[in-house]
Each structure stands twice: as structure tokens, then as C-alpha cells.
Design an enzyme around this catalytic site. Sequence first.
Site, PDB file in Angstrom:
ATOM      1  N   LEU A 352      39.817 -17.723  -4.025  1.00 54.23           N
ATOM      2  CA  LEU A 352      40.995 -18.025  -3.883  1.00 54.23           C
ATOM      3  C   LEU A 352      40.485 -19.522  -2.886  1.00 54.23           C
ATOM      4  O   LEU A 352      42.012 -20.266  -3.048  1.00 54.23           O
ATOM      5  CB  LEU A 352      40.942 -17.004  -2.734  1.00 54.23           C
ATOM      6  CG  LEU A 352      40.974 -15.505  -3.364  1.00 54.23           C
ATOM      7  CD1 LEU A 352      41.439 -14.606  -1.797  1.00 54.23           C
ATOM      8  CD2 LEU A 352      42.006 -15.501  -4.096  1.00 54.23           C
ATOM      9  N   GLY A 353      39.855 -19.707  -2.549  1.00 52.27           N
ATOM     10  CA  GLY A 353      39.589 -20.828  -1.435  1.00 52.27           C
ATOM     11  C   GLY A 353      37.969 -21.058  -0.390  1.00 52.27           C
ATOM     12  O   GLY A 353      37.980 -20.307  -0.099  1.00 52.27           O
ATOM     13  N   GLY A 355      37.719 -22.188   3.299  1.00 50.45           N
ATOM     14  CA  GLY A 355      38.068 -22.699   4.459  1.00 50.45           C
ATOM     15  C   GLY A 355      37.413 -23.480   5.120  1.00 50.45           C
ATOM     16  O   GLY A 355      36.126 -23.710   4.777  1.00 50.45           O
ATOM     17  N   GLY A 356      37.588 -23.112   6.463  1.00 51.79           N
ATOM     18  CA  GLY A 356      36.479 -23.990   7.404  1.00 51.79           C
ATOM     19  C   GLY A 356      35.282 -22.985   7.595  1.00 51.79           C
ATOM     20  O   GLY A 356      34.470 -23.733   7.384  1.00 51.79           O
ATOM     21  N   PHE A 357      35.609 -21.770   7.649  1.00 50.72           N
ATOM     22  CA  PHE A 357      34.756 -21.042   7.818  1.00 50.72           C
ATOM     23  C   PHE A 357      33.890 -20.243   6.790  1.00 50.72           C
ATOM     24  O   PHE A 357      32.503 -19.903   7.282  1.00 50.72           O
ATOM     25  CB  PHE A 357      34.843 -19.626   8.927  1.00 50.72           C
ATOM     26  CG  PHE A 357      35.126 -20.440  10.336  1.00 50.72           C
ATOM     27  CD1 PHE A 357      34.542 -20.662  11.340  1.00 50.72           C
ATOM     28  CD2 PHE A 357      36.785 -20.248  10.246  1.00 50.72           C
ATOM     29  CE1 PHE A 357      34.652 -20.858  12.438  1.00 50.72           C
ATOM     30  CE2 PHE A 357      37.433 -20.716  11.088  1.00 50.72           C
ATOM     31  CZ  PHE A 357      36.671 -21.258  12.723  1.00 50.72           C
ATOM     32  N   GLY A 358      34.005 -20.675   5.765  1.00 43.33           N
ATOM     33  CA  GLY A 358      33.270 -20.341   3.809  1.00 43.33           C
ATOM     34  C   GLY A 358      34.413 -19.794   3.117  1.00 43.33           C
ATOM     35  O   GLY A 358      35.666 -20.140   3.187  1.00 43.33           O
ATOM     36  N   VAL A 360      36.831 -17.510  -0.028  1.00 41.67           N
ATOM     37  CA  VAL A 360      37.225 -17.032   0.495  1.00 41.67           C
ATOM     38  C   VAL A 360      37.748 -16.352  -1.362  1.00 41.67           C
ATOM     39  O   VAL A 360      37.143 -17.025  -1.860  1.00 41.67           O
ATOM     40  CB  VAL A 360      38.388 -16.268   0.768  1.00 41.67           C
ATOM     41  CG1 VAL A 360      39.310 -15.207   0.818  1.00 41.67           C
ATOM     42  CG2 VAL A 360      38.363 -17.300   2.423  1.00 41.67           C
ATOM     43  N   LYS A 375      35.987 -12.619   2.975  1.00 42.14           N
ATOM     44  CA  LYS A 375      35.383 -13.863   3.705  1.00 42.14           C
ATOM     45  C   LYS A 375      33.660 -14.245   3.919  1.00 42.14           C
ATOM     46  O   LYS A 375      33.529 -12.904   4.496  1.00 42.14           O
ATOM     47  CB  LYS A 375      36.049 -14.258   4.792  1.00 42.14           C
ATOM     48  CG  LYS A 375      35.416 -15.717   5.076  1.00 42.14           C
ATOM     49  CD  LYS A 375      36.932 -16.096   6.169  1.00 42.14           C
ATOM     50  CE  LYS A 375      37.078 -17.439   6.048  1.00 42.14           C
ATOM     51  NZ  LYS A 375      38.304 -18.039   6.279  1.00 42.14           N
ATOM     52  N   ASP A 471      42.956 -20.863  16.097  1.00 36.36           N
ATOM     53  CA  ASP A 471      42.259 -21.771  15.393  1.00 36.36           C
ATOM     54  C   ASP A 471      44.255 -21.489  13.640  1.00 36.36           C
ATOM     55  O   ASP A 471      43.887 -21.779  12.812  1.00 36.36           O
ATOM     56  CB  ASP A 471      41.576 -21.656  13.558  1.00 36.36           C
ATOM     57  CG  ASP A 471      40.840 -22.874  12.573  1.00 36.36           C
ATOM     58  OD1 ASP A 471      41.294 -23.982  13.027  1.00 36.36           O
ATOM     59  OD2 ASP A 471      39.500 -22.593  12.215  1.00 36.36           O
TER      60      ASP A 471
END
Length: 667
Positions: A352-353, A355-358, A360, A375, A471
Site C-alpha cells: 500500500l505504501g 511510510g517512515g516506519f516501514g 504497509v 505494517k 507524528d
Amino acid sequence: MISKLVLLFFFLASIITAEDDLSFIYNGFRSANLSLDGIAEFTPNGLLSITDGTEQQQGHAFYPNPVTFKKDSLNGTAPFSFYTTFIFAIRSHFLSPMGHGFAFVIAPTRGLPGALDSQYLGLFNETSDGNETNHVIAVEFDTIMNSEFDDINENHVGIDINGLRSVKYCTAGYYTDPNGEFKKRLKLTSGHPMQVWVEYDSEKKQMDVTLAPIHVGKPPNPLLSLNRDLSPIFKNTMYVGFSSATGLNQSATHYVLGWSFKINGKAQELVVSNLPKLPAITWKGRYILLAAGLLLFSVYIISVAISGVLVIIRKIKFAELIEDWEVDYRPQRYKYKDLYIATSGFRVQNLLGSGGFGRVYRGILPNSNTEIAVKRVSHGSRQGMKEFVAEIFTMRRLRHRNLVALLGYCRRKGELLLVYDYMPNGSLDKYIYDQPKITLNWTKRFQVIKGVASAMFYLHEEWEQVVIHRDVKASNVMLDAEFNGRLGDFGLARLYDHGTEPQTTHIAGTFGYLAPEHTRTGKATTASDVFAFGAFLLEVSCGRRPIDSRKQTEDIILVDRVFSCWNRGDILEAMDPNLLGTEFVAEEVELVMKLGLLCSRSDPAARPSMRQVVKYLERDLEVANSEFLGLRSSGLAFARHEGFDDVVDDTFHHTSSVAESLLSGGR
Ligand SMILES: *[C@@H]1O[C@H](CO)[C@@H](O)[C@H](O)[C@H]1NC(C)=O
Ligand SMILES: *[C@@H]1O[C@H](CO)[C@@H](O)[C@H](O)[C@H]1NC(C)=O
Ligand SMILES: *[C@@H]1O[C@H](CO)[C@@H](O)[C@H](O)[C@H]1NC(C)=O
Ligand SMILES: *[C@@H]1O[C@H](CO)[C@@H](O)[C@H](O)[C@H]1NC(C)=O
Ligand SMILES: *[C@@H]1O[C@H](CO)[C@@H](O)[C@H](O)[C@H]1NC(C)=O
């Protein structure tokens, strides 16, 4: 020497020609004078081979002289009794089905002219089969089941009179006790020699057939016993011998090792030790069997090994990390295997995308069919993991319509997997930045803003303990099916706040949304969340990121641009150009931008609380112009140079040096 001579004497066919009561014995056929036809032959060591492995052939072997079976007496004809015994063996050819069998036969002619091979066993043909004029009596050893002759199986013994539909038949075997209780099966095609006794008593009018493995001796009871006067079948003189046939793809070698016969009396016993030896099962055959066995065995071993390795690989692939303290969280724990299956092995199509933390991934849980977002957070150190999991599970109890619900987690080595509700419309930033496919209209944007504000108010003040999100930004706001804004990813920044080295404080969050005091002290507060919310308000209303290096130097920092527009008295100049020409409420846009400025003040105490923000947005509270009295450019966050030196955030690819160059270049 003498005994050898005696043996030799017995070994040779001995014919005792007392006119009527003929008898003969062949302990092997080395120098026998039988009448052979078809493919019947004697082997060099004295075996009679009626048929060899050749397909669709027949062979006959008859005692050469006619045998008197009945004699005209004064008042009619008196039939004779007879007694015969022989030893046979049926040998196969590798992988070829056995066929068709052989028969001991008493016939009016030497050889059976016109007979067919295959199922006819060299005895009859289609037209002659069953005809009373045949005068043929046979004992068949049939190894193929032919339904046209009502055969019971492919391993039977039968008494045939003039035709192949046996008048008496039975599966091959023998009785071991006199009561006839127990019958042992014999396999005719076993390749081992077997002995047969065929007797006819003309007074009792009874014919018995007995079968047994050699060395067992004659069993007490016959296998077959036919009570019938055979005198009408017998002609005065008949020929005795053997007949055999092979079929298409069904062949075998039918051997007779020895044969003894007598009219009116018991035939002489065969001397088993003097019989010629059967050929050993060929080395070729053994070799092939051995090779086939080895092949099967190795295939088995290999498959066992492969499945073992697969099991191990599976174990490694789906290995999880569970520690004692996690017992409390078991209900919230997902199996890695389930998540793996749900996301089709975390394949790219499900991404799906990132992001900053990993990354998804979208998934569908195999058991419940519910849609989830997974995630994958890579997490090198175990430090702080316990506190973090504890914290996210207090947060799991957070329930608000504008928060993305956390369903559970899973832990592997160096990796944490968080399972969330799936948000079908993705994250808000997709609808705002960079020529979005769908531009979100103002009504929806305002609705999202209010939703996020209410979620943050809930986190800061309404819930039992203060939760700091850390965040807040457009890419962390997810849109559900009705385009309601839902704040996601709360608390994740916390995982990175538990730094590995205590003396250096790692600040997690996103550059551009970090409050100046947060970067200075490393401490996240509700006020720093409000600061980030301010940046979020500006990005949603202006349609650009808080810091955009592609803009002209004075416009790089969004707050500065909005402030300068406001200063000039036209704050709407900064609004998202995509909204121009669409329906929007100017007062609402202005309110949002002004609130954005207020939340961006560098003095944390000067920022409004989320409670106030919600009231402003609900128009329960007017933004008084007095609020802006102290607002000067220097009072806004990005006016300051200090405080960014320790922004170290590897996860976002923004290094402090980039930040510095941006800032120094910006002002
Ligand atoms: C074999 O038997 C046939 C028929 O009885 C006879 O003609 C022939 O001479 C015999 N041969 C020997 C070698 O005994
Ligand atoms: C006629 O046959 C019977 C048996 O069928 C026998 O007992 C009898 O002796 C026979 N007669 C002669 C004269 O052979
Ligand atoms: C069948 O066999 C008989 C002898 O038993 C023979 O006379 C006849 O010609 C044969 N028929 C065929 C069709 O071969
Ligand atoms: C039996 O065979 C004979 C001679 O071959 C023949 O004349 C007769 O018609 C046959 N009988 C049947 C029922 O086929
Ligand atoms: C017999 O063998 C041939 C080849 O030798 C094969 O084509 C045929 O299908 C086989 N027939 C049967 C009934 O197995």
C-alpha cells in the site's frame, strides 16, 4: 558307480510295455521321445518347455504312442482307470503379464490340429470349443481370467471336457489337513515348481486333481473332484500330453520337469532330486528388479528428505519471536503464517505504501476474510520492545471513530508486524500533493481536519491517560470508505525514541512537523503534537508540504509564506490553487490557515490546546485578532536557526545536514 547306473536307468524314460497296462516315467526329458509341435522343445538340460516367452504361440508335447483307455469286452466296452503325476513351473518375463497357462490333455489325436493360441490354450478354436465330437479331456492351469469362459480369476485349475468352460474349477491351492478344512492358496505363476496328480477311477467314475508345492508330498484331499463317467468321452485309444499357449503381450515359459503315467494302477513316483534344474531367475531380471527397487527406494528417501527440508524451510520462514512477557498479549497476537498468507507473501502487488516506519501491505485474513493493513516495522534491537508493545496495547484500547484501530501484532527476529484496520481510500497526502488524480474538495478537507482534531483531542484530554501521537501529518491521516479522516500510526515514533545510546537523543517524527522545543529537548509533549497539527492544517489548506525546496527561496517554508500573505492582509493568496474555481467557504479556509499559524508558534505555551482547536473549528470560539498581536515572523517556528542541529532521523532520509543547508539557504 552301480548306483549311478541305476539312477541313470531311472532317469531315462522307462517304458514298460505290458500291452494294456501301459506306464512310463520321465525324470527329466533329456533323451525323451515325445512328439512336439508348435514352439514346444526340450532344453539342453532336459526340461520340457511347452511354450517359451514368444507371444501368441502354442506348443504341444504328446507321448508318441497311442494309449488304450478302454477295451471292447463281450458285453460292451470296459473303461480303464489311469493315474498320472507331473511337476511344472511357470516362469515370467520381466514386466510382462503372465499368460495364458497350460493343460494336461487326453485327446484323440497327437497334437491338436486347428486349435488356437491365447485363451484357447492350444486345445480348441471358436467353432470346435464345446463340441461333443472333440473327445478331449483336459486339466487346465489357467493364469488369465477370460470372462467368455466364465473364468473365476487369473489363477485357477479346472477340468475341461470338450470345451474351455470348465465343468469343475477352483482357485489354485491345496488342503493341508484330511478334514479338508484349510486350503492354502498357491500362485501358479510364482515360478516355483509344483506337483500335480490326476487320477481317474473307472469304477467309482471319479476324477481327482491334486496340486501341491514340491517337497510337500501329496495332500490328503484333492483340490478338484469330478464324479462323472468319462467312458463316453474316451475313445478306445487316446494320446496323452500337454498343451500351452501365449497371447498378445501375455506370455510366459511353461516348463514340465518330470512326468509319470500309468493305466490301471498307481504311477511310479517321480524322483525330485533327479529332475533337471530350472534356470535361475536371470541376472538381468534380478538386476532390473534390484535397480527398480533401488530407484523406488531412493525416490522415497529423496522425497522424505525434500519434505523434511521443506518442513524446516517452512519453520524458518514462518518463525516468530515470542517472549515470556508476551503471554498477556496473546489474544492480540497474530501468527506470522496467517499474515504471510493474508498478504500473499508480502508481495509487491499488495504494497500500500512505504511510510517512515516501514512498508504497509494490504491483506485478507484467511480465516475471517477481514481486510487488514499490515505494517512491517524493522526493529534491530530488542531494547524497549517490551515497553513499546505494552504501550501500543494500552493504545489498542483506544477507540475513536477518527483513529485507525490497531488489531494486533506479531513479532519476528528484528521485525515487528502491526495489524490495522484496512482503510480503503489510503492516506490523505495522495489527494493533496503533486497533481493528485482526485483533488479532495474543501468540504471533505474540512471534515477531515475536524475529524483529526477530535481524535487528537481524545488522545490528549479525553482518554484516561495522555497519549502523544508524535507524528501527525497528512501521510499519517487515512481515509475510510466515507472519506472520514482517521489518524494512524500513533505511538510508533515512541519505538524510536527509546534510543540505543542514552547520551544521544534520537528524535523521531517528521522534519517540518517537529516543534523547535521538541528538537531541542527531545521531549514530545501535547504542545509539540499541536505544532505538528498546525503544519498539517497549513498543508491541507495550501496543498503543499511544510518545506518544499522546489519553491522560490522566500516560499520554501510554508509557514513563512502563509505568514507573509497574512501580513499583507491576503491570507487566501496562500491557499491551494487546486481549490480555486471549486466551491469553498472562504471563512473556513481562512480559519484553518490562521489556526495553522497559531499552532506553529515557537513558544509552546502560546499554542492553543486541542480543546481550543476543536472549539475554534466548531465555531464555538472565535479567533480573536488579539491572538495574533504577538505573532511576528520571528515568533514562528521556522524563523529560528537554533534547535535543529540535533535532528537525527535516519528513517526519513532527512539528515541534519540537509536540514541545515535548507534552512541556511532559506533565510
Ligand atoms: C520316437 O517315437 C516315434 C513314434 O513312436 C518313433 O517313430 C521313433 O522311432 C522314436 N524315436 C526314437 C529315437 O525312439
Ligand atoms: C458283462 O459285464 C459285467 C459288468 O458290466 C461283468 O460283471 C460281466 O462279467 C460281463 N460278462 C462277461 C461275459 O464278460
Ligand atoms: C477347428 O478345429 C477343428 C478340429 O478340432 C478343425 O477341424 C477346424 O477346421 C477348426 N476350425 C477353424 C476355423 O480353424
Ligand atoms: C461339431 O463338430 C462336428 C464335426 O466337426 C460338426 O459336424 C457339428 O456340426 C458340430 N456341432 C456343433 C453343435 O457345432
Ligand atoms: C501390446 O503391446 C503393444 C506394443 O508391443 C502395444 O502397442 C499394445 O497396446 C499392447 N496391448 C495391450 C493390450 O497391452
